[in-house]
Write an enzyme that holds these catalytic residues in place. Sequence first.
Site, PDB file in Angstrom:
ATOM      1  N   SER A 142       0.867  -1.181   0.000  1.00  0.00           N
ATOM      2  CA  SER A 142       0.000   0.000   0.000  1.00  0.00           C
ATOM      3  C   SER A 142       0.899   1.225   0.000  1.00  0.00           C
ATOM      4  CB  SER A 142      -0.846  -0.001   1.280  1.00  0.00           C
ATOM      5  OG  SER A 142      -1.502   1.238   1.450  1.00  0.00           O
ATOM      6  N   TYR A 155      -2.188  -1.237  10.436  1.00  0.00           N
ATOM      7  CA  TYR A 155      -2.154  -1.348   8.973  1.00  0.00           C
ATOM      8  C   TYR A 155      -0.825  -0.832   8.428  1.00  0.00           C
ATOM      9  CZ  TYR A 155      -4.034  -1.031   4.184  1.00  0.00           C
ATOM     10  OH  TYR A 155      -4.262  -1.175   2.833  1.00  0.00           O
TER      11      TYR A 155
HETATM   12  P1  NAD Z   1     -11.580  -5.920  -0.155  1.00  0.00           P
HETATM   13  O1  NAD Z   1     -12.167  -5.820   1.199  1.00  0.00           O
HETATM   14  O2  NAD Z   1     -12.449  -5.783  -1.353  1.00  0.00           O
HETATM   15  O3  NAD Z   1     -10.769  -7.284  -0.310  1.00  0.00           O
HETATM   16  C1  NAD Z   1     -10.153  -7.930   0.750  1.00  0.00           C
HETATM   17  C2  NAD Z   1     -10.099  -9.406   0.453  1.00  0.00           C
HETATM   18  O4  NAD Z   1      -9.446 -10.068   1.552  1.00  0.00           O
HETATM   19  C3  NAD Z   1     -11.493 -10.045   0.340  1.00  0.00           C
HETATM   20  O5  NAD Z   1     -11.468 -11.059  -0.637  1.00  0.00           O
HETATM   21  C4  NAD Z   1     -11.701 -10.642   1.723  1.00  0.00           C
HETATM   22  O6  NAD Z   1     -12.630 -11.706   1.761  1.00  0.00           O
HETATM   23  C5  NAD Z   1     -10.277 -11.111   2.002  1.00  0.00           C
HETATM   24  N1  NAD Z   1     -10.028 -11.373   3.414  1.00  0.00           N
HETATM   25  C6  NAD Z   1     -10.216 -10.560   4.483  1.00  0.00           C
HETATM   26  N2  NAD Z   1      -9.901 -11.202   5.613  1.00  0.00           N
HETATM   27  C7  NAD Z   1      -9.490 -12.445   5.258  1.00  0.00           C
HETATM   28  C8  NAD Z   1      -9.046 -13.575   5.976  1.00  0.00           C
HETATM   29  N3  NAD Z   1      -8.944 -13.574   7.324  1.00  0.00           N
HETATM   30  N4  NAD Z   1      -8.727 -14.682   5.291  1.00  0.00           N
HETATM   31  C9  NAD Z   1      -8.849 -14.731   3.938  1.00  0.00           C
HETATM   32  N5  NAD Z   1      -9.260 -13.678   3.212  1.00  0.00           N
HETATM   33  C10 NAD Z   1      -9.589 -12.559   3.866  1.00  0.00           C
HETATM   34  O7  NAD Z   1     -10.438  -4.816  -0.162  1.00  0.00           O
HETATM   35  P2  NAD Z   1      -9.329  -4.414  -1.229  1.00  0.00           P
HETATM   36  O8  NAD Z   1      -9.246  -2.945  -1.177  1.00  0.00           O
HETATM   37  O9  NAD Z   1      -9.514  -5.079  -2.537  1.00  0.00           O
HETATM   38  O10 NAD Z   1      -8.026  -4.956  -0.497  1.00  0.00           O
HETATM   39  C11 NAD Z   1      -7.121  -5.861  -1.088  1.00  0.00           C
HETATM   40  C12 NAD Z   1      -5.719  -5.519  -0.636  1.00  0.00           C
HETATM   41  O11 NAD Z   1      -5.353  -4.241  -1.155  1.00  0.00           O
HETATM   42  C13 NAD Z   1      -5.537  -5.428   0.884  1.00  0.00           C
HETATM   43  O12 NAD Z   1      -4.308  -6.017   1.252  1.00  0.00           O
HETATM   44  C14 NAD Z   1      -5.484  -3.932   1.127  1.00  0.00           C
HETATM   45  O13 NAD Z   1      -4.785  -3.622   2.286  1.00  0.00           O
HETATM   46  C15 NAD Z   1      -4.784  -3.476  -0.130  1.00  0.00           C
HETATM   47  N6  NAD Z   1      -4.920  -2.060  -0.448  1.00  0.00           N
HETATM   48  C16 NAD Z   1      -6.140  -1.532  -0.692  1.00  0.00           C
HETATM   49  C17 NAD Z   1      -6.247  -0.186  -0.997  1.00  0.00           C
HETATM   50  C18 NAD Z   1      -7.564   0.457  -1.296  1.00  0.00           C
HETATM   51  O14 NAD Z   1      -7.585   1.703  -1.386  1.00  0.00           O
HETATM   52  N7  NAD Z   1      -8.633  -0.279  -1.486  1.00  0.00           N
HETATM   53  C19 NAD Z   1      -5.090   0.610  -1.047  1.00  0.00           C
HETATM   54  C20 NAD Z   1      -3.873   0.020  -0.782  1.00  0.00           C
HETATM   55  C21 NAD Z   1      -3.783  -1.320  -0.490  1.00  0.00           C
END
Ligand code: NAD
Length: 260
Positions: A142, A155
């Site tokens: 991130s 985080y």
């Molecule tokens: P999201 O909530 O849509 O996806 C998260 C995924 O992780 C889902 O499939 C969820 O079911 C899974 N998950 C959560 N807890 C879990 C567990 N205990 N075991 C197995 N799976 C689990 O969110 P996203 O934004 O797509 O996030 C994906 C990644 O991107 C994360 O690592 C997040 O930190 C990172 N990220 C997101 C952003 C953003 O702005 N959305 C920015 C930077 C980084």
Amino acid sequence: MLTGKRALVTGSTSGIGLAMARALAGAGADVMLNGFGDADAIEATRSALETDYGVTAHYNGADLSKPDQIEAMMQDADAKFGGVDILINNAGIQYTANVEDFPPEKWDAVIAINLSSVFHTTRLAVPYMRKQNWGRIINTASAHGLVASVQKAAYVAAKHGVIGLTKVTALETAETGITANAICPGWVRTELVERQIEARAKEGGISIEEAATNLVSDKHPSKQFVTPEQIGQTALFLCSDAASQMTGTHMSVDGGWTAQ
Ligand code: NAD
């Protein structure tokens, strides 16, 4: 480009992970999905990957906060695929509170899912990749792996840790055909962020769309969200031959956030 490769994408039932799984499947890779959600919706997503892209798609619902379930998932991937060529560590959760109010169990959960799971999948995937002398490890870190924001102690710590782990993995595999890199997205409008937008709207007594604009404009000089598909294409690039000498680094896709 990836025909014959087998990819495991954690946290791929929604958001960024699903977009990465689609991008890899679109390039011909077989895919194993992981994550939580409604069973029928997950099955629809899995079977759509097969019909849309003509690849094999599996699903494993391991809870990545539990090392024994991670081990079982990796064994399942071995049994179904014969090994994982492309490991995308993407599952993640968020929790926001000032450090003095941060519930210790939330700290533990964020570290377990966002950081420790990356260690476990990596340690279990590398032996097969070494044998094949090819592998791609892509960790969704991130912008918060590079810079901090208030109220995100766990985080930010986890994502900085992911970048450190990525570098060590890259050094230890540098003389092989394995690469390990991190992708550092800025704001992507997924479930994880939608909750933060809702909280901002509630706090400020403003509409959801106004809150979304404020949130992205605070951090992104571009004032635009990154799309999940853009992250999917970044992952695809990291799997390509063009990226075979990129290892131990990160790619920021953040509308200019961390250039400031
Ligand atoms: P999201 O909530 O849509 O996806 C998260 C995924 O992780 C889902 O499939 C969820 O079911 C899974 N998950 C959560 N807890 C879990 C567990 N205990 N075991 C197995 N799976 C689990 O969110 P996203 O934004 O797509 O996030 C994906 C990644 O991107 C994360 O690592 C997040 O930190 C990172 N990220 C997101 C952003 C953003 O702005 N959305 C920015 C930077 C980084």
